[in-house]
Scaffold this active site. Structure first.
Site, short mmCIF file in Angstrom:
data_model
loop_
_atom_site.label_atom_id
_atom_site.label_comp_id
_atom_site.label_asym_id
_atom_site.label_seq_id
_atom_site.Cartn_x
_atom_site.Cartn_y
_atom_site.Cartn_z
N PRO A 8 -4.84 -2.57 -0.85
CG PRO A 8 -6.52 -2.10 -2.32
CD PRO A 8 -6.30 -2.93 -1.05
CG ASN A 9 -3.26 1.98 -3.83
OD1 ASN A 9 -2.53 1.80 -4.98
ND2 ASN A 9 -4.76 1.99 -4.02
NE ARG B 191 -3.11 5.89 -0.90
CZ ARG B 191 -3.88 4.75 -0.34
NH1 ARG B 191 -3.49 4.05 0.58
NH2 ARG B 191 -5.07 5.29 -0.67
CE1 TYR C 79 -4.56 6.89 3.88
CE2 TYR C 79 -3.85 7.93 1.82
CZ TYR C 79 -4.81 7.30 2.56
OH TYR C 79 -6.28 7.09 1.95
CG ASN D 194 -6.19 -0.30 6.29
OD1 ASN D 194 -7.12 0.00 5.59
ND2 ASN D 194 -5.07 0.96 6.43
CB ALA E 219 -10.21 1.66 -1.86
CG HIS F 272 -14.86 2.75 1.22
ND1 HIS F 272 -14.96 3.30 2.54
CD2 HIS F 272 -13.35 3.11 0.60
CE1 HIS F 272 -13.81 3.73 2.91
NE2 HIS F 272 -12.82 3.66 2.15
CG ASP G 188 -20.23 -12.47 1.54
OD1 ASP G 188 -20.88 -11.73 2.42
OD2 ASP G 188 -20.50 -12.64 0.28
CD GLU H 176 -13.48 -1.50 8.45
OE1 GLU H 176 -14.42 -2.50 8.49
OE2 GLU H 176 -13.72 -0.38 8.20
CG HIS I 66 -10.07 2.59 7.95
ND1 HIS I 66 -9.95 2.17 6.60
CD2 HIS I 66 -10.97 1.99 8.34
CE1 HIS I 66 -10.71 1.14 6.49
NE2 HIS I 66 -11.60 1.13 7.67
CB SER J 207 -7.22 8.76 7.00
OG SER J 207 -7.99 7.93 5.96
NE ARG K 68 -9.12 10.73 3.33
CZ ARG K 68 -8.69 9.70 2.84
NH1 ARG K 68 -8.15 8.52 3.07
NH2 ARG K 68 -7.94 10.01 1.41
NE ARG L 192 -11.04 8.70 0.89
CZ ARG L 192 -10.25 7.88 -0.20
NH1 ARG L 192 -10.22 6.56 0.03
NH2 ARG L 192 -9.71 8.52 -1.45
#
Ligand code: DQA
Length: 154
Positions: A10-11, A18, A23, A75, A78, A81, A88, A99, A101, A103, A108, A112
């Protein structure tokens, strides 16, 4: 040719607009084309998927398994977290997932610092911008080569 899927949560469709101080200024499309260019000499083919929906990430992970994808760069944004459902879904198959990220989540806000997905992933790469995705693709490629040399699926 190994087939990898890069999933952005998301986002991340808002990259470029953003919080550019966190970012960067590249759009998701520009980032994806940089990733393609930087991995062009590897024996991998990349597909890209972005969604703002938790269930769609799960559907895509399951579809990738049934489509015999060799690995996933994820990625979860959010969802990292707090999504036990995504955790699962990663744990449900033996597909290697890295995984990523953009940032450095450990530098942060404290919420996070926790990743509920990290320990079912092969590795977590953070704080390297779009180059983190390139590093993830290289890591998956090497991991699979090593697995094949060992003749095992683990
Ligand atoms: C992110 C970090 C997350 O904490 C955040 O919610 C995101 C993006 C990153 O790429 O740095 O949406 O996953």
């Amino acid at each position: 040719m190994k087939k990898f899927l890069i999933i952005n949560g998301p986002n991340l469709n808002m990259l470029g607009i953003r919080e550019p101080d966190i970012y960067g200024t590249l759009t998701l499309e520009q980032m994806n084309s940089n990733i393609l260019e930087a991995t062009a000499d590897l024996p991998v083919s990349l597909e890209f998927f972005q969604t703002n929906h938790e269930g769609s990430i799960i559907d895509e992970l399951q579809a990738a398994y049934f489509a015999d994808m060799d690995g996933i760069v994820l990625n979860p944004a959010a969802f990292t977290h707090y999504s036990y459902a995504i955790r699962d879904a990663i744990a449900a198959t033996d597909m290697p997932v890295v995984e990523v990220h953009l940032s450095d989540i450990s530098e942060r806000e404290s919420f996070r610092h926790v990743s509920v997905t990290e320990d079912v992933c092969l590795a977590q790469i953070k704080g390297k911008g779009w180059q983190g995705y390139v590093e993830a693709v290289k890591l998956l490629n090497e991991h699979l080569d090593q697995q094949r040399r060992q003749g095992s699926r683990n």
